[in-house]
Write a protein that holds these residues in place. Structure first.
Motif, PDB file in Angstrom:
ATOM      1  N   VAL A 229      30.510  46.106  78.410  1.00 46.62           N
ATOM      2  CA  VAL A 229      31.403  45.969  79.559  1.00 46.62           C
ATOM      3  C   VAL A 229      30.623  45.432  80.765  1.00 46.62           C
ATOM      4  N   TRP A 230      29.407  45.939  80.943  1.00 48.75           N
ATOM      5  CA  TRP A 230      28.559  45.437  82.037  1.00 48.75           C
ATOM      6  C   TRP A 230      28.307  43.922  81.869  1.00 48.75           C
ATOM      7  N   ASP A 231      28.106  43.493  80.639  1.00 39.74           N
ATOM      8  CA  ASP A 231      27.884  42.065  80.388  1.00 39.74           C
ATOM      9  C   ASP A 231      29.162  41.270  80.642  1.00 39.74           C
TER      10      ASP A 231
ATOM     11  N   GLN B 285      32.421  47.019  90.316  1.00 39.88           N
ATOM     12  CA  GLN B 285      30.987  47.055  90.070  1.00 39.88           C
ATOM     13  C   GLN B 285      30.331  45.683  90.219  1.00 39.88           C
ATOM     14  N   TYR B 286      31.127  44.628  90.401  1.00 42.04           N
ATOM     15  CA  TYR B 286      30.568  43.281  90.377  1.00 42.04           C
ATOM     16  C   TYR B 286      29.577  43.057  91.517  1.00 42.04           C
ATOM     17  N   HIS B 287      29.946  43.470  92.744  1.00 46.48           N
ATOM     18  CA  HIS B 287      29.031  43.199  93.860  1.00 46.48           C
ATOM     19  C   HIS B 287      27.753  44.027  93.740  1.00 46.48           C
ATOM     20  N   LEU B 288      27.827  45.188  93.059  1.00 43.33           N
ATOM     21  CA  LEU B 288      26.612  45.964  92.830  1.00 43.33           C
ATOM     22  C   LEU B 288      25.731  45.294  91.771  1.00 43.33           C
ATOM     23  N   LYS B 289      26.380  44.687  90.785  1.00 39.87           N
ATOM     24  CA  LYS B 289      25.597  43.928  89.794  1.00 39.87           C
ATOM     25  C   LYS B 289      24.932  42.735  90.459  1.00 39.87           C
ATOM     26  N   LEU B 290      25.669  42.073  91.350  1.00 41.61           N
ATOM     27  CA  LEU B 290      25.086  40.952  92.084  1.00 41.61           C
ATOM     28  C   LEU B 290      23.894  41.408  92.923  1.00 41.61           C
TER      29      LEU B 290
ATOM     30  N   MET C 260      18.061  41.741  93.622  1.00 43.93           N
ATOM     31  CA  MET C 260      16.872  42.578  93.824  1.00 43.93           C
ATOM     32  C   MET C 260      15.887  42.429  92.667  1.00 43.93           C
ATOM     33  N   GLY C 261      16.358  41.851  91.563  1.00 42.84           N
ATOM     34  CA  GLY C 261      15.492  41.727  90.392  1.00 42.84           C
ATOM     35  C   GLY C 261      15.320  43.035  89.665  1.00 42.84           C
ATOM     36  N   ILE C 262      16.373  43.844  89.609  1.00 45.67           N
ATOM     37  CA  ILE C 262      16.308  45.175  88.998  1.00 45.67           C
ATOM     38  C   ILE C 262      17.393  45.285  87.936  1.00 45.67           C
ATOM     39  N   ALA C 263      17.040  45.770  86.784  1.00 45.65           N
ATOM     40  CA  ALA C 263      18.016  45.985  85.722  1.00 45.65           C
ATOM     41  C   ALA C 263      18.740  47.310  85.940  1.00 45.65           C
ATOM     42  N   ARG C 264      19.960  47.355  85.441  1.00 44.91           N
ATOM     43  CA  ARG C 264      20.727  48.591  85.635  1.00 44.91           C
ATOM     44  C   ARG C 264      20.050  49.775  84.961  1.00 44.91           C
TER      45      ARG C 264
END
Length: 996
Positions: free
Chosen positions: A259-261, A287-292, A297-301
């Motif tokens: 779902v995240w993908d 959650q899209y703007h947080l994924k952006l 930031m170069g950080i994986a969830r």
């Protein structure tokens, strides 16, 4: 204290109140001896969140009254949407090498100047030109926030796209690029940069400084969700500091990887040459703007950890999973059909559907009132609809609950802002009656001890200006004021307003603003600058004057009102603190990180929450995608995240109305998702009690229908003068005569009214009067008519439309009068008043015209702009004007006129049966006529009906019954006074049918 290595990024789940969970985690991590938390620096998104977090610290310290607590240093990152600047921590004196920011208002005005240079006359002028300039500035800011440098717009990829686009997109984009280059050149000359660019440089400066020389004390960024590249880099640095952390609100750590993908690339494409944002990115997902942000930031969830908290009241943890399921993207939401009941249930969430916004506001106020019955319980209303918020605030006042709308009110809706706009409107409309009277009765106008007399004079002028608009400017108004004995007071008003009318067609904007400010202060004194709205207005005017002076803006005074309205709509006046401590009313921005036991999400209608996405009118979507800018639907995802955060409260009510002021509306897509996911459980979540109580508040006790009015005044009150037109009203509808002649009530024309039939009649009468008084010159009637229409300030459109009919009727009248004059007929009196005493009652009226016929007898003439009364109406005694004027004439009631009356003529300006305009009609029974009165019985019959009316009502005891003859078409001036709709249907079958 954080112990794990690498970036330290945390998330607080939706079912936990963010501020309380944040504080509950900060205290054990950073509370050390010797000042403890005071050494901590918190980076927060806005000044509102500083207050929210401070309150959370107070609540936390209250758990142990013996323990004191020193608060950490709180620095504001600054929310651009709230027009907030960075705090001194991020904008230090050491950043002096960064150029100052250009004033946004001056930029707005200069962009309008450059737009005019680029497009010439095509660019428009005044308010339209300035609106386009504002859009250009907003797009420039948007691109700068996203880290798009002006040079990026000149890249081959963008230029190539522009050439392939439709003509209007190409023109708009080229215009934008040219205007932007002009502005960049001016900035370089002045040594300034735009505010968003300076903001980016300050973020970069702080990131570089902290990377090279980490601060000695811990730094934590909390609640920051802006995904701008510069801020994302700063957050990355904060997360890597030895004792630094970044805490995000409601990053869904339990969301399935697939779902995240499915949310899309979110600025991190798989291939280097792919666009940063794919066409199928789920930008509307919360959650899209947080994924952006994480991608930038170069950080994986997987590197984000939960921020644990315990011991505080919160919504059930199961709700976080349900909220996650609620906002699943399209393909993933197919699992709804297979979800177990406990994974679709929203405990503590209620749905409230009202019929209209008024009922919704009433029901929300009931919910708030009910919640406050429980001690220490906090309640918050969150809504982007400021109209709904204002309604709720008003309803709460009935219980003495003062609630502050922290989103504020637009400046034009405040008293001070409205005053300035009214002054600009008076200037733009050349002292038209509506804005002028609104200005003179404004709550701030004429303040002080003389306020009552000021209002009395303003109301007298209001009455004098009723009807069609007088001529433009102050001079005609001075004549009207003098006529109504208001000359001295009007002199004061004119002295205040006259400087506004001394401008030409193009004046310096700053001079116009100065004249408005001077007039406002002269009209209201210092009160106009007092209070939150006055201070906001003063700051607005001074900033705009300074910017207009620097920009050299010229403006047509007639455009001033529209320009000020657009600019003032962008200014919000927020109330000072002091409302109820347990009630909060927020906009979406202000609600972030807030905490309440009951959260009411109001105005959940499509187009309101979420707002309709507005496509950028300057840069097409293809160009924005190529530049790496999120699409127009991005803000829908932010609105979804705001709702998801609100759903984390212990109790939540989702409220919407079935319609707004314009018509039916569609419930928000978020509400439809909730209902769809709940399925057959939706009915259990409905909030009905608040709606029932809200409706009961407006339900009055049943009362019997109002009876048909039949007033019976005393004999002394009945004995009033009777006009020749009033007798018809007395016989047709006695109540209307009672209200008019005995109670002395008159209907008022509206201000700036459309020309009515009565106004046209007065104009036509005046034309004929002046022509007769001039000696009835041949071919002179049209010239007199044009002069009268000019003096009456007839609207050009009305004048053009009415003139063909009027001129044709006047030609007919002129021909008829001159022909009769040649045959020996003579006009004796025109518009002449007369009266007589009849049975000790004064009968009076005005004769439009009285002629002496060739045989020596008199003819009474009545002019009509429409169709005259029929012969049958005269025969039945409901059109007695001609007969009564004849009786007065035979009683020598008209000075200089005597003789027997044998002619009774209506001269109508309407269309005759043969198609000509204007004709003569006698309601006399002769020839082939089937109705009317015999000529020799005309006056005796009129006298009979006069005696009948006097015997029954004026000298008798019969009640003045409303609508005594309902079959007659009558005036409707007093229908509301007689409460017609309440008793009309109780007249009985015959009466009701007749009235219909």
């Amino acid at each position: 204290m954080p112990e794990r290595a690498g970036p330290r990024v945390y998330s607080i789940a939706a079912h936990r109140g963010f501020a309380d969970a944040l504080v509950a985690g900060l205290v054990p991590r950073y509370a050390e001896p010797d000042l403890g938390l005071a050494r901590l620096t918190l980076l927060l998104p806005s000044r509102r969140t500083v207050r929210t977090v401070t309150e959370a610290f107070v609540r936390h310290s209250g758990r142990d009254a013996a323990t004191g607590l020193l608060l950490p240093r709180m620095a504001v990152v600054g929310d651009l949407d709230l027009d907030e600047t960075l705090g001194p921590l991020l904008d230090p004196l050491g950043a002096a090498d960064i150029p100052p920011a250009a004033d946004s208002t001056r930029r707005w005005l200069r962009l309008a100047h450059y737009l005019r240079e680029v497009e010439g006359e095509k660019a428009g002028k005044g308010a339209a030109l300035l609106r386009r300039a504002w859009e250009i500035g907003r797009t420039m800011d948007w691109l700068l926030v996203e880290g798009i440098a002006p040079i990026d717009l000149m890249s081959e990829k963008v230029i190539g796209l522009v050439g392939d686009l439709a003509g209007h997109w190409s023109d708009n984009t080229r215009t934008f690029l040219m205007v932007q280059q002009y502005w960049i050149a001016e900035l370089a000359e002045r040594g300034q940069i735009d505010a968003p660019e300076r903001r980016n440089r300050l973020f970069e400066h702080a990131a570089r400084r902290w990377r090279e020389e980490p601060p000695p004390h811990p730094v934590v960024a909390a609640g920051v969700t802006s995904a701008s590249p510069a801020l994302a880099k700063l957050l990355r640095v904060v997360s890597e500091l030895e004792r630094g952390s970044v805490i995000l609100p409601d990053l869904d750590l339990a969301l399935a990887p697939e779902v995240w993908d499915e949310l899309g690339t979110a600025g991190a494409p798989a291939e280097k040459d792919d666009p940063p944002f794919g066409r199928h990115d789920a930008v509307t997902h919360p959650q899209y703007h947080l994924k952006l942000l994480l991608n930038r930031m170069g950080i994986a969830r997987e590197e984000v950890q939960p921020w644990h908290r315990s011991g505080l009241s919160a919504a059930p943890p199961v709700r976080s999973k349900v909220i996650s399921n609620l906002f699943l993207p399209p393909r993933a939401s197919a699992v709804w059909a297979e979800l177990k009941a406990e994974h679709r249930r929203l405990p503590g969430v209620r749905l409230m559907e009202s019929t209209h916004p008024g009922e919704e506001a009433q029901a929300i106020a009931v919910l708030i009132r009910e919640a406050l019955e429980e001690p220490e319980r906090r309640v918050a209303l969150i809504s982007p609809d400021r109209g709904l918020a204002a309604r709720v605030v008003s309803h709460l006042q009935r219980w003495g609950i003062a609630a502050d709308d922290t989103a504020g009110r637009p400046l034009p809706q405040t008293a001070a802002g409205r005053l300035l706009l009214l002054l600009a409107e008076v200037l733009a409309d050349q002292a038209a009656p509506v804005p002028l009277i609104a200005l003179l009765v404004h709550p701030l106008a004429g303040g002080g001890e003389g306020r009552p007399q000021w209002l009395e004079n303003a109301r007298k002028l209001d009455l004098a200006l009723r009807g069609p608009r007088p001529a433009a400017g102050l001079e005609p108004l001075a004549a009207i004021a003098e006529e109504h004995k208001l000359g001295e007071w009007w002199g004061t008003v004119e002295a205040i307003l006259s400087p506004l009318f001394a401008f030409g067609e193009s004046e310096p904007f700053t001079r116009l603003l100065g004249a408005l400010a001077d007039a406002a202060e002269a009209l209201c004194g210092e009160a106009v600058w007092a209070g939150p709205d006055g201070r906001a207005l003063g700051s607005f005017v001074e900033d705009l004057r300074e910017a207009a002076d620097a920009a050299g803006t010229l403006l047509d005074p007639r455009e001033l009102h529209a320009v000020l309205r657009d600019a003032m709509d962008r200014v919000s006046v927020r109330p000072p603190w002091g409302g109820h401590p347990r009630v909060a009313i927020y906009g979406l921005l202000e609600a972030r990180m807030s905490r309440a036991d009951l959260v009411i999400c109001g105005g959940l209608a499509e187009g309101v929450w979420p707002a309709s996405p507005s496509q950028d009118s300057l840069l097409p979507p293809a160009v924005l995608r190529a530049l790496g800018v999120p699409g127009a639907d991005f803000r829908i995802g932010l609105a979804a995240h705001d709702l998801a955060a609100a759903l984390g409260a212990p109790e939540v009510v989702l409220s919407w109305a079935q319609r707004d002021e314009g018509g039916p509306v569609i419930p928000s897509r978020f509400v439809l998702r909730v209902r769809a996911m709940l399925g057959d459980q939706a009915g259990r979540h409905d909030e009905r009690e608040a709606l029932r109580l809200a409706r009961m508040l407006d339900d009055a006790a049943r009362v019997p229908p109002h009876p048909r009015p039949q007033p019976t005044p005393s004999a002394e009150e009945r004995k009033v003068d009777v006009s020749v037109t009033g007798l018809d009203r007395l016989r047709g509808d006695p109540y209307q005569f009672y209200a008019n002649a005995i109670l002395g009530l008159r209907s008022l024309d509206p201000l700036d009214a459309e020309p009515s039939a009565a106004w046209k009649g007065e104009v036509a009468h005046l034309i004929m009067q002046r022509w007769h008084e001039a000696g009835e010159p041949p071919d002179g009637l049209h010239a007199i008519a044009q002069q009268v229409l000019t003096e009456a300030n007839a609207h050009p459109l009305m004048r053009v439309l009415w003139w063909p009919r009027l001129s044709a009727a006047l030609e007919t009248f002129e021909r008829m009068i001159l022909g009769a004059k040649a045959e020996g007929r003579e006009v004796l009196g025109v518009e002449q008043w007369g009266d007589m005493r009849y049975r000790d009652v004064r009968i009076h009226g005005r004769a439009d015209r009285i002629d002496r016929k060739a045989d020596g007898t008199l003819a009474v003439v009545d002019y009509k702009t429409g169709q005259p009364p029929s012969g049958k109406r005269v025969e039945e005694g409901f059109a007695l004007q001609l007969g009564l004027i004849g009786l007065i004439a035979e009683a020598n009631g008209f000075k200089g006129i005597d003789g027997d009356v044998t002619g009774f003529e209506y001269w109508s300006m309407a269309k005759a049966k043969d198609g000509t305009m204007g004709y003569q009609f006698e309601p006399v029974l002769e020839g082939r006529k089937k109705s009317g009165l015999p000529r020799d019985e005309f006056l005796p019959t009129s006298e009979f009906f006069l005696n009948d009316a006097l015997d029954r009502w004026i000298l008798g005891t019969e009640p003045f019954t409303a609508r005594l003859n309902p079959e007659l078409g009558s005036y409707a001036d007093y229908d509301q006074l007689m409460r017609l709709d309440e008793w009309l249907t109780t007249l009985g079958d015959t009466g009701a049918e007749d009235a219909a």
